[in-house]
Design an enzyme around this catalytic site. Structure first.
Site, PDB file in Angstrom:
ATOM      1  N   ALA A 158       0.831  -1.214   0.000  1.00 57.73           N
ATOM      2  CA  ALA A 158       0.000   0.000   0.000  1.00 57.73           C
ATOM      3  C   ALA A 158       0.868   1.268   0.000  1.00 57.73           C
ATOM      4  CB  ALA A 158      -0.983  -0.029   1.170  1.00 57.73           C
ATOM      5  N   CYS A 159       0.614   2.146   0.958  1.00 62.96           N
ATOM      6  CA  CYS A 159       1.288   3.455   0.983  1.00 62.96           C
ATOM      7  C   CYS A 159       2.803   3.358   1.061  1.00 62.96           C
ATOM      8  CB  CYS A 159       0.829   4.253   2.193  1.00 62.96           C
ATOM      9  SG  CYS A 159      -0.920   4.416   2.268  1.00 62.96           S
TER      10      CYS A 159
END
Ligand code: CO8
Length: 378
Positions: A158-159
């Site tokens: 993800a991030c």
């Protein structure tokens, strides 16, 4: 000891974009259509009327003014609110896959900056929030398109996809399993977003980034950012979710349910994650006998302007200048795992030998990735 150096970076910016004005106009039209369609239930108190979005709120709460998309037309169509797939026959020609287009251009730019040919690379880490194709992997497909050697694999964080990818490349090189790595974060996030959700319809954009990590003694060029130290941290949170999965097709009647798509408790994320990030960066710098004021630049995760300014101010003990903590949110929005690398790609040409910086991502998972770098010139 083997040292690793980031010797190139590349950025692919999709050809389509939407300003806050355009996005809010489409969203508010969708609200009108929905409220008209359900007027009787709303009147009877069985359904809540949807509320308008606002450009002023978006800019103040996030610092975002526009974002790029692979396709904007479907998102800006109030009757659709989902991106259109505009990639034709990508199964027959993988260079036409939306996510692969981003990966190829970003990779070529990164290799060019490092002065490398594809055959010089012996590792690809394709590290992104989502993968458009699972089997064969995106990484091996990219390897075959570019003509790189060695091995290639996919990973998702993800991030923190880019920073985790960088740390993995560093580890493979230090262990002797690879000499030169290409780390790709191609964030084709728009299909995972719910453009009917007022709380999050404005946050994300699509983008592709790539970096090259080389063994220092084998560098083809004469400059780059030595990876001084990397730190990774994860801690489960359900405050940022997207439960979409390959099993979603088993319940096709739920395919449009909002729980499958991006959702967050923004305030909670803000309150829980920021202290973790500030603590981790502080400890990481201390371990390396550094203070935030010793850094020329902090290339921070790009989720929210207020978050970045808060973190940088806490670390420095004063307001940061743009040069100290540059943001790209205004133009790109939140681009998941790619944000800190966009900032790095745009703002690293002014470094002198010995100057230091930090790349730091934070977000969904929760996940935090922190990489301290020092500019070297031979
Ligand atoms: N227009 C007008 N008003 C709105 C809108 C809108 N679009 N949206 C919400 N409001 C209203 C709310 O209803 C609320 O009204 P009230 O006060 O009456 O209840 C009011 O505005 C304030 O709402 P919030 O408290 O939610 O507003 P915030 O000031 O907190 O701002 C943000 C919202 C911008 C979301 C902010 O909280 C934020 O950015 N938080 C940090 C979040 C973050 O960093 N998340 C990490 C993101 S994840 C990531 O970066 C990569 C993920 C990769 C993809 C993962 C896929 C799973």
């Amino acid at each position: 000891m083997t040292q690793t150096v980031i010797t190139g970076s590349g950025l692919y910016t999709p050809p389509n974009s939407a300003t806050n004005e355009e996005l809010v106009a489409a969203f508010n039209k969708h609200v009108d259509l929905y409220n008209q369609k359900h007027a009787a239930e709303i009147e009877a108190g069985d359904l809540e009327a949807l509320q308008y979005s606002s450009e002023a709120f978006i800019e103040k709460a996030s610092g975002i003014k526009s974002r790029y998309f692979v396709d904007a037309s479907g998102i800006l169509d109030p009757e659709r609110m989902i991106p259109n797939a505009n990639e034709g026959t990508w199964v027959e020609d993988k260079t036409k896959m939306s996510q692969m287009i981003m990966a190829i251009e970003a990779s070529e730019k990164a290799m060019e900056e490092a002065g490398l040919q594809p055959e010089d690379i012996d590792l690809i880490v394709f590290s992104s929030t989502i993968m458009q194709q699972h089997v064969p992997s995106m990484a091996i497909t990219l390897q075959s398109i570019l003509g790189t050697k060695g091995f290639a694999y996919d990973t998702q964080m993800a991030c923190s996809s880019a920073t985790f990818g960088l740390a993995q490349a560093e580890s493979f090189i230090k262990s002797g399993m690879a000499k030169r790595a290409l780390v790709v974060t191609a964030e084709y996030l728009s299909p995972l977003m719910n453009y009917k959700d007022r709380d999050s319809h404005f946050i994300f954009g699509d983008v592709g980034v790539a970096t090259i990590v080389e063994r220092e003694d084998l560098m083809k060029g004469n400059k780059g950012f030595r990876m001084v130290s990397s730190r990774l941290h994860t801690e489960l949170s359900e405050n940022i979710t997207a439960y979409w999965s390959f099993v979603s097709r088993l319940t096709p009647e739920k395919i449009d349910d909002s729980y499958l798509y991006f959702k967050q408790e923004g305030r909670k994320v803000f309150k829980e994650l920021l202290p973790m990030v500030i603590g981790l960066i502080g400890d990481h710098l201390e371990e390396n006998d550094l203070a935030a004021s010793d850094l020329k630049r902090m290339w921070l995760h790009q989720a929210n302007i207020n978050m970045n300014l808060f973190a940088a101010k806490k670390l420095l003990g004063r307001d940061p200048s743009f040069e100290e903590a540059p943001t790209v949110l205004e133009e790109y929005g939140n681009t998941g795992g790619a944000g800190c690398i966009i900032a790095f790609d745009k703002y690293h040409d002014d470094f002198k030998a010995g100057e230091k910086g930090i790349l730091c991502s934070f977000g969904a998972g929760y996940s935090i990735g922190s990489v301290v770098v020092e500019y070297i010139k031979k």
